[in-house]
Design an enzyme around this catalytic site. Structure first.
Site, PDB file in Angstrom:
ATOM      1  N   ARG A  15     -21.265   1.054  -0.897  1.00 13.21           N
ATOM      2  CA  ARG A  15     -21.035   2.145  -1.841  1.00 13.21           C
ATOM      3  C   ARG A  15     -21.314   3.495  -1.171  1.00 13.21           C
ATOM      4  NH1 ARG A  15     -24.455  -0.033  -6.861  1.00 13.21           N
ATOM      5  NH2 ARG A  15     -25.903  -0.479  -5.167  1.00 13.21           N
TER       6      ARG A  15
ATOM      7  N   CYS B  30     -26.716   6.233  -4.288  1.00  7.92           N
ATOM      8  CA  CYS B  30     -27.525   7.139  -5.112  1.00  7.92           C
ATOM      9  C   CYS B  30     -27.646   8.582  -4.640  1.00  7.92           C
ATOM     10  CB  CYS B  30     -28.912   6.552  -5.298  1.00  7.92           C
ATOM     11  SG  CYS B  30     -28.845   5.011  -6.214  1.00  7.92           S
TER      12      CYS B  30
ATOM     13  N   GLY C 186     -28.662  -5.668 -16.621  1.00  7.03           N
ATOM     14  CA  GLY C 186     -28.118  -5.192 -15.340  1.00  7.03           C
ATOM     15  C   GLY C 186     -28.685  -6.008 -14.197  1.00  7.03           C
TER      16      GLY C 186
ATOM     17  N   ALA D 201     -37.049  13.152  -5.820  1.00  5.19           N
ATOM     18  CA  ALA D 201     -37.371  12.366  -4.612  1.00  5.19           C
ATOM     19  C   ALA D 201     -36.100  12.112  -3.802  1.00  5.19           C
ATOM     20  CB  ALA D 201     -38.032  11.045  -5.010  1.00  5.19           C
TER      21      ALA D 201
ATOM     22  N   LYS E 178     -37.608  11.226 -10.049  1.00  7.53           N
ATOM     23  CA  LYS E 178     -36.684  10.332  -9.340  1.00  7.53           C
ATOM     24  C   LYS E 178     -35.554  11.135  -8.698  1.00  7.53           C
ATOM     25  CE  LYS E 178     -34.357   6.971  -7.842  1.00  7.53           C
ATOM     26  NZ  LYS E 178     -34.735   6.215  -6.673  1.00  7.53           N
TER      27      LYS E 178
ATOM     28  N   GLU F 193     -32.374  -0.061  -0.186  1.00  7.55           N
ATOM     29  CA  GLU F 193     -31.706  -1.305   0.152  1.00  7.55           C
ATOM     30  C   GLU F 193     -32.000  -1.667   1.608  1.00  7.55           C
ATOM     31  OE1 GLU F 193     -27.599  -1.338  -1.184  1.00  7.55           O
ATOM     32  OE2 GLU F 193     -28.224  -0.202  -2.937  1.00  7.55           O
TER      33      GLU F 193
ATOM     34  N   PRO G 108     -22.867   6.015 -13.258  1.00  7.02           N
ATOM     35  CA  PRO G 108     -21.960   6.661 -12.290  1.00  7.02           C
ATOM     36  C   PRO G 108     -21.788   8.150 -12.524  1.00  7.02           C
ATOM     37  CG  PRO G 108     -20.778   5.078 -13.700  1.00  7.02           C
ATOM     38  CD  PRO G 108     -22.172   5.158 -14.207  1.00  7.02           C
ATOM     39  N   THR G 109     -21.152   8.810 -11.571  1.00 10.78           N
ATOM     40  CA  THR G 109     -20.766  10.206 -11.766  1.00 10.78           C
ATOM     41  C   THR G 109     -19.541  10.225 -12.678  1.00 10.78           C
ATOM     42  OG1 THR G 109     -21.540  10.669  -9.530  1.00 10.78           O
ATOM     43  CG2 THR G 109     -20.101  12.322 -10.548  1.00 10.78           C
TER      44      THR G 109
HETATM   45  P1  NAD Z   1     -25.349  -2.179  -9.776  1.00  7.50           P
HETATM   46  O1  NAD Z   1     -23.965  -1.719  -9.996  1.00  7.50           O
HETATM   47  O2  NAD Z   1     -25.628  -3.038  -8.592  1.00  7.50           O
HETATM   48  O3  NAD Z   1     -25.850  -3.005 -11.067  1.00  7.50           O
HETATM   49  C1  NAD Z   1     -25.679  -2.583 -12.378  1.00  7.50           C
HETATM   50  C2  NAD Z   1     -25.295  -3.810 -13.214  1.00  7.50           C
HETATM   51  O4  NAD Z   1     -25.297  -3.427 -14.595  1.00  7.50           O
HETATM   52  C3  NAD Z   1     -23.893  -4.346 -12.927  1.00  7.50           C
HETATM   53  O5  NAD Z   1     -23.978  -5.692 -12.502  1.00  7.50           O
HETATM   54  C4  NAD Z   1     -23.148  -4.220 -14.273  1.00  7.50           C
HETATM   55  O6  NAD Z   1     -22.235  -5.280 -14.516  1.00  7.50           O
HETATM   56  C5  NAD Z   1     -24.305  -4.223 -15.256  1.00  7.50           C
HETATM   57  N1  NAD Z   1     -23.998  -3.612 -16.556  1.00  7.50           N
HETATM   58  C6  NAD Z   1     -23.408  -2.423 -16.805  1.00  7.50           C
HETATM   59  N2  NAD Z   1     -23.358  -2.201 -18.144  1.00  7.50           N
HETATM   60  C7  NAD Z   1     -23.938  -3.273 -18.733  1.00  7.50           C
HETATM   61  C8  NAD Z   1     -24.223  -3.625 -20.087  1.00  7.50           C
HETATM   62  N3  NAD Z   1     -23.906  -2.799 -21.090  1.00  7.50           N
HETATM   63  N4  NAD Z   1     -24.822  -4.811 -20.328  1.00  7.50           N
HETATM   64  C9  NAD Z   1     -25.162  -5.652 -19.320  1.00  7.50           C
HETATM   65  N5  NAD Z   1     -24.945  -5.359 -18.009  1.00  7.50           N
HETATM   66  C10 NAD Z   1     -24.344  -4.181 -17.722  1.00  7.50           C
HETATM   67  O7  NAD Z   1     -26.274  -0.902  -9.748  1.00  7.50           O
HETATM   68  P2  NAD Z   1     -27.697  -0.724  -9.029  1.00  7.50           P
HETATM   69  O8  NAD Z   1     -27.506  -0.360  -7.599  1.00  7.50           O
HETATM   70  O9  NAD Z   1     -28.565  -1.880  -9.371  1.00  7.50           O
HETATM   71  O10 NAD Z   1     -28.211   0.581  -9.756  1.00  7.50           O
HETATM   72  C11 NAD Z   1     -28.582   0.571 -11.115  1.00  7.50           C
HETATM   73  C12 NAD Z   1     -29.307   1.848 -11.425  1.00  7.50           C
HETATM   74  O11 NAD Z   1     -30.479   1.944 -10.599  1.00  7.50           O
HETATM   75  C13 NAD Z   1     -28.506   3.124 -11.138  1.00  7.50           C
HETATM   76  O12 NAD Z   1     -28.846   4.079 -12.103  1.00  7.50           O
HETATM   77  C14 NAD Z   1     -29.018   3.567  -9.783  1.00  7.50           C
HETATM   78  O13 NAD Z   1     -28.911   4.962  -9.614  1.00  7.50           O
HETATM   79  C15 NAD Z   1     -30.469   3.146  -9.840  1.00  7.50           C
HETATM   80  N6  NAD Z   1     -31.079   2.873  -8.526  1.00  7.50           N
HETATM   81  C16 NAD Z   1     -30.413   2.194  -7.556  1.00  7.50           C
HETATM   82  C17 NAD Z   1     -31.031   1.906  -6.344  1.00  7.50           C
HETATM   83  C18 NAD Z   1     -30.334   1.168  -5.236  1.00  7.50           C
HETATM   84  O14 NAD Z   1     -30.871   1.114  -4.140  1.00  7.50           O
HETATM   85  N7  NAD Z   1     -29.181   0.604  -5.447  1.00  7.50           N
HETATM   86  C19 NAD Z   1     -32.370   2.294  -6.140  1.00  7.50           C
HETATM   87  C20 NAD Z   1     -33.028   2.977  -7.161  1.00  7.50           C
HETATM   88  C21 NAD Z   1     -32.374   3.254  -8.347  1.00  7.50           C
HETATM   89  C1  UGA Z   2     -32.474   5.688  -1.169  1.00  8.22           C
HETATM   90  C2  UGA Z   2     -33.952   6.055  -1.189  1.00  8.22           C
HETATM   91  O1  UGA Z   2     -34.481   5.897   0.134  1.00  8.22           O
HETATM   92  C3  UGA Z   2     -34.711   5.167  -2.167  1.00  8.22           C
HETATM   93  O2  UGA Z   2     -36.068   5.588  -2.233  1.00  8.22           O
HETATM   94  C4  UGA Z   2     -34.071   5.289  -3.541  1.00  8.22           C
HETATM   95  O3  UGA Z   2     -34.710   4.415  -4.466  1.00  8.22           O
HETATM   96  C5  UGA Z   2     -32.609   4.903  -3.447  1.00  8.22           C
HETATM   97  O4  UGA Z   2     -31.958   5.777  -2.491  1.00  8.22           O
HETATM   98  C6  UGA Z   2     -31.860   5.058  -4.730  1.00  8.22           C
HETATM   99  O5  UGA Z   2     -32.232   5.801  -5.591  1.00  8.22           O
HETATM  100  O6  UGA Z   2     -30.831   4.384  -4.755  1.00  8.22           O
HETATM  101  P1  UGA Z   2     -31.003   3.772  -0.066  1.00  8.22           P
HETATM  102  O7  UGA Z   2     -29.876   4.649  -0.447  1.00  8.22           O
HETATM  103  O8  UGA Z   2     -30.955   2.346  -0.452  1.00  8.22           O
HETATM  104  O9  UGA Z   2     -32.363   4.353  -0.680  1.00  8.22           O
HETATM  105  O10 UGA Z   2     -31.218   3.810   1.528  1.00  8.22           O
HETATM  106  P2  UGA Z   2     -31.867   4.893   2.517  1.00  8.22           P
HETATM  107  O11 UGA Z   2     -32.699   4.168   3.477  1.00  8.22           O
HETATM  108  O12 UGA Z   2     -32.473   6.020   1.817  1.00  8.22           O
HETATM  109  O13 UGA Z   2     -30.594   5.428   3.308  1.00  8.22           O
HETATM  110  C7  UGA Z   2     -29.636   6.261   2.681  1.00  8.22           C
HETATM  111  C8  UGA Z   2     -28.653   6.761   3.724  1.00  8.22           C
HETATM  112  O14 UGA Z   2     -29.264   7.708   4.580  1.00  8.22           O
HETATM  113  C9  UGA Z   2     -28.104   5.668   4.630  1.00  8.22           C
HETATM  114  O15 UGA Z   2     -26.735   5.869   4.853  1.00  8.22           O
HETATM  115  C10 UGA Z   2     -28.888   5.851   5.907  1.00  8.22           C
HETATM  116  O16 UGA Z   2     -28.226   5.376   7.035  1.00  8.22           O
HETATM  117  C11 UGA Z   2     -29.036   7.365   5.932  1.00  8.22           C
HETATM  118  N1  UGA Z   2     -30.182   7.819   6.731  1.00  8.22           N
HETATM  119  C12 UGA Z   2     -31.443   7.464   6.388  1.00  8.22           C
HETATM  120  C13 UGA Z   2     -29.961   8.659   7.822  1.00  8.22           C
HETATM  121  O17 UGA Z   2     -28.811   9.000   8.137  1.00  8.22           O
HETATM  122  N2  UGA Z   2     -31.039   9.091   8.548  1.00  8.22           N
HETATM  123  C14 UGA Z   2     -32.301   8.740   8.218  1.00  8.22           C
HETATM  124  O18 UGA Z   2     -33.240   9.193   8.926  1.00  8.22           O
HETATM  125  C15 UGA Z   2     -32.514   7.910   7.119  1.00  8.22           C
END
Ligand code: NAD
Ligand code: UGA
Length: 513
Positions: free
Chosen positions: A375, A305, A41, A252, A249, A194, A122-123
């Site tokens: 997203r 997320c 991934g 949080a 997770k 992000e 995903p959901t």
């Molecule tokens: P993403 O969609 O950006 O990346 C996932 C990647 O996995 C994709 O590029 C897809 O092509 C690849 N993939 C799917 N199935 C595969 C397979 N069988 N073999 C190889 N590749 C495969 O997703 P993301 O934002 O990186 O999130 C990944 C996970 O991390 C999710 O569970 C999400 O909830 C979690 N997470 C995301 C964030 C964030 O800020 N985006 C933060 C913490 C946790």
């Molecule tokens: C969030 C968490 O902050 C991370 O710790 C976690 O790892 C991640 O989700 C995940 O699991 O994907 P992220 O979604 O990347 O991170 O960004 P955030 O900074 O949390 O912002 C989320 C949303 O809340 C944004 O739309 C942001 O604009 C909004 N937000 C944030 C508010 O409206 N008010 C705030 O005070 C803070």
């Protein structure tokens, strides 16, 4: 390849302050061979996380693999597939040395000692738990592939956010077809946000590692802890059982999202009473038990997320016979939806109860600043709401292109959270939406402006020039409280800021969801 992780002498060096020393001659032998990590991934989590591991652990070979050729090609090019401050620099330092990106998933998995899985979760859109439960299709197929290609013992790390107890299912898949190979499952959820991913990874509040409480499980925890210990102080590396790590997770994210829904709920009450939500949040956050962060009222939270993970939590509560707990968390999402609807209603009611045929400039489409990620951005619901009332939208975001915006506005709910190459290729473009490359073009001849992302550049636009070029009365609806409302009012704008005392104009036209 000989397995290095379970033979008793790997990773036995320790870090003391910033000085690395080696405990035994055996380690010397091990360290002269390279440990191999593979991450399945190459997304927002897999890419940056592995790049930082490669940067901080020059003795570890890191391969990031993905089924999406386009994504891997982008990781190997000068234009990375995601925008993240500081990421380019880290990737450029390590790529071609101890960091590689490849579509040869099986080869790299087979060769690795530690396999991170960071695929989409995903959901579910159909079947049992549709609209709430996590769809583990991609995780399951990754686990089956690992079981198929493995020829040596491996540590398999859950990096994706998954329902609590997923490790049990993964373990079953892996061991069912294990051919005598030993797999240790760890949960190592990622907490990066992000826009700040690189600094979050370099300086995390904590790293969480959950594992089985068996001798093998403990050894696996230790091996992963020693990877992070290259740069994370050991007191910030928390080791727990598997289920605590998985649930922490989801918990949080639910706590963080809850703060935003709490302050957004207050913002509606502030508008009704003349209180100012920024002043309220400041006063509340001064209590050290509450704290000042994450209390910015907004048009609503977005991102890949929060909603997905809370829905997942709600489903887990329901499955465990806890409907009251499920309802409690569901409310966090309901308030978020309410806030987005309230914002659209405020715009429509302020503009004489219709936006039909009116040009509305949308400034910002990403779900937060410093990312091009869209997203679940609140901009999607707001734009759809305005389009539903027949507005003509002119959208500008410094990091999001026309193709992405058109896809987002035409995609079905939850479709966005599948690997890119499985998403609809050429969705029918949405009429009455144009995407432009600067704020002045977007706002020219517009009746109103909606600010939906808090990009810094929106604070310092030439609002006098913008006002001169707009239809009158000229409205600004600030969904992120970034503009100086008083300054804009002096220019002549009618300004709506979330949770702030209302202009007289707006008071007469209350927006209720
Ligand atoms: P993403 O969609 O950006 O990346 C996932 C990647 O996995 C994709 O590029 C897809 O092509 C690849 N993939 C799917 N199935 C595969 C397979 N069988 N073999 C190889 N590749 C495969 O997703 P993301 O934002 O990186 O999130 C990944 C996970 O991390 C999710 O569970 C999400 O909830 C979690 N997470 C995301 C964030 C964030 O800020 N985006 C933060 C913490 C946790
Ligand atoms: C969030 C968490 O902050 C991370 O710790 C976690 O790892 C991640 O989700 C995940 O699991 O994907 P992220 O979604 O990347 O991170 O960004 P955030 O900074 O949390 O912002 C989320 C949303 O809340 C944004 O739309 C942001 O604009 C909004 N937000 C944030 C508010 O409206 N008010 C705030 O005070 C803070």
């Amino acid at each position: 390849m000989q397995n290095h992780l379970n033979d008793g002498f790997v990773f036995r060096y320790k870090l003391v302050g910033s000085v690395e020393y080696i405990k035994s001659g055996k380690d010397q032998l091990f360290l002269s061979k390279m440990v191999k990590i593979c991450c399945i991934g190459a997304g927002y989590v897999g890419g940056p996380t592995m790049a930082v591991i490669a940067l901080k652990c020059p003795n570890i070979q890191v391969a990031v693999v993905d089924i999406s050729t386009a994504r891997i090609n982008a990781w190997n090019s000068d234009t990375l597939p995601i925008y993240e401050p500081g990421l380019d620099e880290v990737v450029k330092k390590c790529r071609g040395k101890n960091l590689s990106f490849s579509t040869d998933v099986e080869k790299h998995v087979a060769e690795s000692d530690i396999v991170f899985v960071s695929v989409n979760t995903p959901t579910k859109t159909q079947g049992l738990g549709a609209g709430k439960a996590a769809d583990l299709t991609y995780w399951e197929s990754a686990a089956r592939m690992i079981a198929d290609v493995a020829k040596s013992n491996k540590i398999v790390v859950e990096k994706s956010t998954v329902p609590v107890k997923t490790a049990e299912a993964i373990e079953k898949i892996l061991t069912h077809n294990s051919k005598g190979i030993n797999f240790s499952i760890l949960s190592n959820p990622e907490f990066l946000a992000e826009g700040t991913a690189i600094s979050d990874l370099l300086n995390p509040d904590r790293v969480l590692i959950g594992g089985r409480e068996t001798p093998e499980g403990k050894k696996a925890i230790e091996a992963l802890r020693d990877v992070y210990a290259h740069w994370v102080p050991v007191d910030r590396i928390l080791c727990t059982n598997l289920w605590s790590a998985e649930l922490s997770k989801l918990a949080a994210n639910a706590f963080l999202a809850q703060r935003i829904s709490s302050v957004n709920a207050m913002s509606a009450l502030c508008e009704a009473t003349g209180a100012d939500v920024s002043q309220v949040a400041h006063a509340v956050g001064k209590d050290t038990r509450i704290g000042p962060k994450f209390l910015n009222a907004s048009v609503g939270f977005g991102g890949s997320c929060f909603q997905k993970d809370i829905l997942n939590l709600v489903y887990i509560c329901e499955c465990n016979g806890l409907p009251e707990v499920a309802t409690y968390w569901k409310q966090v999402i309901k308030v978020n939806d309410y806030q987005k609807t309230r914002f659209v209603n405020r715009i429509v009611s302020s503009m004489f109860n219709t936006v039909s045929g009116k040009k509305i400039a949308v400034l910002g489409f990403a779900f937060k600043k410093d990312t091009g990620d869209t997203r679940e951005t609140p901009a999607i619901d707001v734009c759809k709401g305005l389009i539903g009332d027949k507005a003509k939208l002119s959208i500008y975001d410094p990091q999001v292109n026309q193709d992405q915006i058109q896809r987002d506005l035409s995609m079905k709910k939850f479709d966005w959270d599948h690997p890119v190459h499985l998403q609809p290729m050429s969705p029918t473009s949405v009429k009455d939406v144009s995407v432009v490359w600067d704020a002045y073009t977007a706002t020219k001849d517009a009746h109103g402006i909606c600010i939906l992302t808090e990009w810094d550049e929106f604070k310092n636009l030439d609002y006098q020039k913008i006002f001169n070029d707009m239809q009158k009365p000229a409205f600004v609806f600030d969904g992120r409280n970034v503009v100086d409302a008083e300054k804009l009012r002096k220019i002549g704008f009618i300004v709506y800021s979330i949770g702030k005392p209302l202009d007289d104009w707006l008071k007469d036209m209350p927006a209720v969801a």
